[in-house]
Design a protein around this motif. Structure first.
Motif: not given
Lengths: 319, 294
Positions: B128-130, B144-146, B192-193, B232-233
């Motif tokens: 899932v991406m930002r 980096d955008a995950v 996440t994180g 996120p879509q």
């Protein structure tokens, strides 16, 4: 009913659109105004109305029938959104003989079955942004879009229409140099992911005509004009696998749930049919269709289906 | 943090952040938080955790996990390219879509029907991406955008995922072969994180156990971003080291499933695991209803 998702001038900047019915005099009655605060099938958008089922639709239909048209706003004064974002877009291709002929294809044993991403849905009037880094062969495809309203699993053709909420138009925008990949001197690979799912790849609308109003889709004419020039011209009576056959086939493998859209396939006349480099045979036509090149920057593309209307979008180059 | 959506024994649906053996309930919808981005998601998680005993909690054991995500579209990598082919097949790389309705929970029964024939599956990362990641993302920076990752057990039909010919044109029949009901179990949680370290994830299923190659994942994400805006879509599946292979049989294209690929039919079980991502274990059985969603 003819149902729209729209915004008025006072809605500018709002995240929420309204759902309305187009009534006498081409005026739009907002559905949410027809019921009290106790709830309404259309609160939450057209997807929620679609999932309300036949009883919910009947409630809305009765309320619309009793509405005073003068309470509505003129259709020409509202801004139309895409009617809704489909849960899934199923595409059935290779479904008109003239499109098979011009692309040197034979009728397959089963209808084509691929998916198109709903993230590509755009509203009537919104530009299709052509990315030159992605493709120089943007094309158009007028298709009847069937909106599923009742869950369908293993449905026989004779019961298929029981599962339909309504109909609208989809332009199955295609980028042919990403879709049709030379395999050898005379044969090609079709990539439906790269060729059909990207930014602005699914103009959708302008409204949904419910199945109780559009009871016979077997004779509907389909046409596309590019800058006023007729490029596609055919009829649903010439479709190979009709709406019941499509619903029956797809429901064999997946449960078609409310909000699913089936794009029924496009007739001959897209620019691909003139692209000899990609294997086309641009035979002459006598029905007024003029064969032409891929869509140029700034061209206005109008996809029209009888008894539904016209879906209009301009194609522009935009990185 | 690890986030999940779940159904309680009382049949209520909630979302929360995992805290040891408990799940601390979030004060907002998880899908909305994911679409709002990392900061909103993390803030909601901290609020839930700092409530302590004052906040609503549920015991993790006994909860039925629901899919942590509700993507608009699921994108998956197409067949691997046969490395032994004499002819260069790299130009025939493709991605395909799975219907969003195929997403279901990590323990939900797979609603098998005879029409899909023999099934196979592979453990995948679901990325899932930002929000706003966008298109044309360079391969060097896409990871980096995950925003987060989830475990997926991606099912396909060995009998239906094959090449179909239409005269001079062929395509792989992903529609029938990869978008049948229940073909994308996800979960049980979204990591996440600090709870997500792609470099340390090992994916395991009935066929193999292999570490995720971050370079391959980055390549797949960057490739998809040429066509579709990442965010996120979309749920992008990547990371599996096995699955269908595009081969040349003489001059003809062929989709092949090796003998090592698991075969599952009705009454079987799908099992997958990912380091830090939990496990999926779902029985295959007939007739489960697919409710869809608004």
């Amino acid at each position: 009913m003819r149902l729209v998702t729209y915004r008025t001038a006072e809605d500018e900047g709002s995240a929420d659109a309204r759902v309305g019915a187009v009534v006498e005099g081409d005026r739009v009655i907002e559905l949410a105004t027809l019921h009290g605060a106790g709830g309404h099938p259309a609160r939450g958008g057209m997807r929620r109305l679609i999932t309300a089922g036949p009883e919910g639709w009947a409630t809305v239909r009765d309320a619309v029938a009793q509405a005073d048209p003068s309470d509505g706003v003129p259709l020409r004064e509202v801004h139309l959104d895409a009617p809704f974002t489909p849960a899934t877009i199923i595409c059935g291709g290779a479904n008109f003989a003239d499109h098979l002929d011009e692309t040197h294809r034979e009728k397959p044993d089963h209808v084509e079955f691929f998916l198109k991403s709903a993230t590509g849905v755009i509203a009537p009037g919104v530009d299709v942004r052509m990315d030159p880094a992605l493709s120089t062969k943007y094309d158009y495809e007028v298709e009847l879009a069937v909106v599923i309203g009742v869950p369908a699993r293993d449905v026989p053709p004779e019961r298929a229409f029981d599962h339909v909420f309504g109909y609208t138009i989809i332009n199955d925008v295609s980028i042919r140099d990403q879709q049709v990949i030379p395999w050898d001197l005379k044969r090609f690979q079709l990539r439906f992911g790269e060729g059909k799912s990207y930014r602005d790849s699914a103009p959708f609308g302008p409204w949904v005509v419910t199945a109780d109003e559009l009871t016979d889709v077997t004779q509907l004419g389909l046409r596309t004009r590019v800058d006023g020039v007729l490029r596609q011209n055919n009829s649903m009576r010439n479709i190979i696998w009709d709406v019941p056959a499509l619903i029956a086939y797809y429901s064999t493998y997946m449960t078609l749930t409310p909000g699913f859209v089936i794009a029924c396939g496009t007739p001959g006349g897209p620019a691909l049919g003139s692209d000899v480099e990609l294997g086309a045979d641009p035979y002459g036509r006598t029905d007024g269709v003029q064969r032409g090149a891929y869509v140029r920057d700034g061209a206005l593309v109008e996809c029209e289906i009888d008894s539904i209307g016209t879906l209009t979008n301009r194609y522009v180059i935009a990185p | 943090m690890r986030y999940m959506r779940f159904r309680t024994p009382d049949d209520e649906v909630h979302c929360g952040v995992i805290d040891g053996d408990d799940v601390a309930q979030l004060d907002a919808d998880l899908t909305s938080l994911i679409r709002a981005g990392e900061d909103a998601l993390e803030a909601a998680g901290r609020r839930a955790l700092t409530k302590g005993g004052a906040g609503a909690r549920a015991t993790l054991a006994g909860l039925r996990p629901l899919p942590p995500l509700e993507p608009v579209t699921v994108v998956a990598p197409g067949p691997r390219i046969d490395p032994s082919a004499v002819r260069d097949l790299s130009g025939y790389r493709e991605f395909y879509l799975k219907s969003a309705h195929t997403v279901q929970g990590a323990t939900d029964p797979i609603p098998y029907r005879d029409a899909v024939g023999t099934l196979t599956y592979r453990a995948q990362l679901g990325l899932v991406m930002r929000p706003g990641t966008g298109r044309h993302v360079p391969v060097g920076s896409v990871l980096d955008a995950v925003l987060g990752a989830v475990l997926a057990a991606e099912l396909m039909s060995i009998d239906l995922l094959r090449v179909g010919w239409e005269g001079t044109m062929w395509h792989t029949r992903f529609g029938e072969g990869a978008s049948f009901d229940g073909s994308c179990p996800l979960g049980p949680w979204l990591a996440t994180g600090e709870d997500l370290n792609l470099a340390s994830v090992v994916l395991a299923d009935a066929s193999c156990e292999a570490p995720v190659d971050a370079a391959t994942v980055a390549d797949e994400l960057a490739y998809v971003s040429r066509w579709m805006a990442l965010g996120p879509q979309l749920l992008v599946l990547a990371g599996s080291t096995h699955g269908p292979l595009l081969r040349l049989d003489g001059a003809e294209p062929l989709i092949e499933f090796g003998a090592e690929e698991p075969r599952v039919v009705a009454q079987g079980v799908i099992a997958a695991e990912g380091t830090g991502l939990g496990t999926i274990e779902a029985p295959v059985g007939p007739g489960a209803a697919v409710a869809g969603r608004v």
